[in-house]
Enzyme design. Structure first.
Site: not given
Ligand code: AMP
Length: 195
Positions: A13, A88, A127, A135
């Protein structure tokens, strides 16, 4: 054009979002990025989100919707935007639909990147070793958990957008270029129908 990206962690993504915002010339809104920024800035939201993110869990809807609404207020999204990693949950999807409806706007396309589970595990583990700056949630222990969180809480969005008629499923296997070509075709199809 307003685009939502749905797909499990490791589906690509982030990479595809970057290419798509360049192609469409719209802002890239990633709640993961916004939350990581809040953590760096040491805001209250950041402090609450940090341990939750490190555990691979979902941050509460209110917090996520808060950072998203704040970002939307910047006013650069009138011609569209790409939502990456949000919604999400069904609740987030409904709240986002309401925000846009209040502006006489709607999500035009929901792209689902489809990648088999074993490939996701392979990519997420890669990764861990390949990134310059890993990360903090890319830990081996959280990989299966984050995938299960996706399946239980986020995958229901696929049906949500299917019912709205905005879902486009994209095969996420192959090279970055091959996947992007599929995404571009889906976008152009939707564009030609709405023109
Ligand atoms: P991402 O960078 O999108 O993979 O997000 C990293 C982490 O941020 C996720 O594993 C969640 O803990 C949190 N997070 C990001 N976006 C959301 C969302 N829309 N709803 C809930 N948690 C989120």
């Amino acid at each position: 054009m307003r685009v939502v990206f749905v797909g499990p962690p490791g589906a690509g993504k982030g990479t595809q979002s970057k290419r798509l915002v360049d192609y469409l010339g719209i802002p890239h809104l990633s709640t993961g990025e916004l939350l990581r920024q809040a953590i760096r800035e040491g805001t209250e939201t950041g402090l609450t989100a940090k341990p939750i993110m490190e555990n691979g869990q979902l941050v509460p809807d209110e917090l996520v919707l808060g950072v998203l609404a704040e970002r939307l207020e910047r006013g650069d999204c009138d011609n569209g935007c790409l939502l990456d990693g949000v919604p999400r949950t069904i609740r987030q999807a409904e709240a986002i639909d309401e925000i846009f409806a209040g502006r006489d706007q709607a999500i035009d396309i929901a792209l689902e990147l489809v990648v088999p589970n074993d490939e996701l595990v392979r990519r997420l583990n890669a990764r861990l070793t390949e990134g310059d700056e890993p990360r903090s949630d890319d830990l081996p222990d959280t990989v299966p958990f984050r995938l299960s969180v996706y399946r239980s809480q986020t995958e229901p969005l696929v049906d949500y957008y299917r019912q709205k008629g905005t879902l486009r499923q994209i095969d996420g296997m192959g090279t970055t270029d091959e996947v992007f070509d599929r995404i571009r075709s889906a976008i152009e199809q939707v564009r030609s129908h709405s023109a």
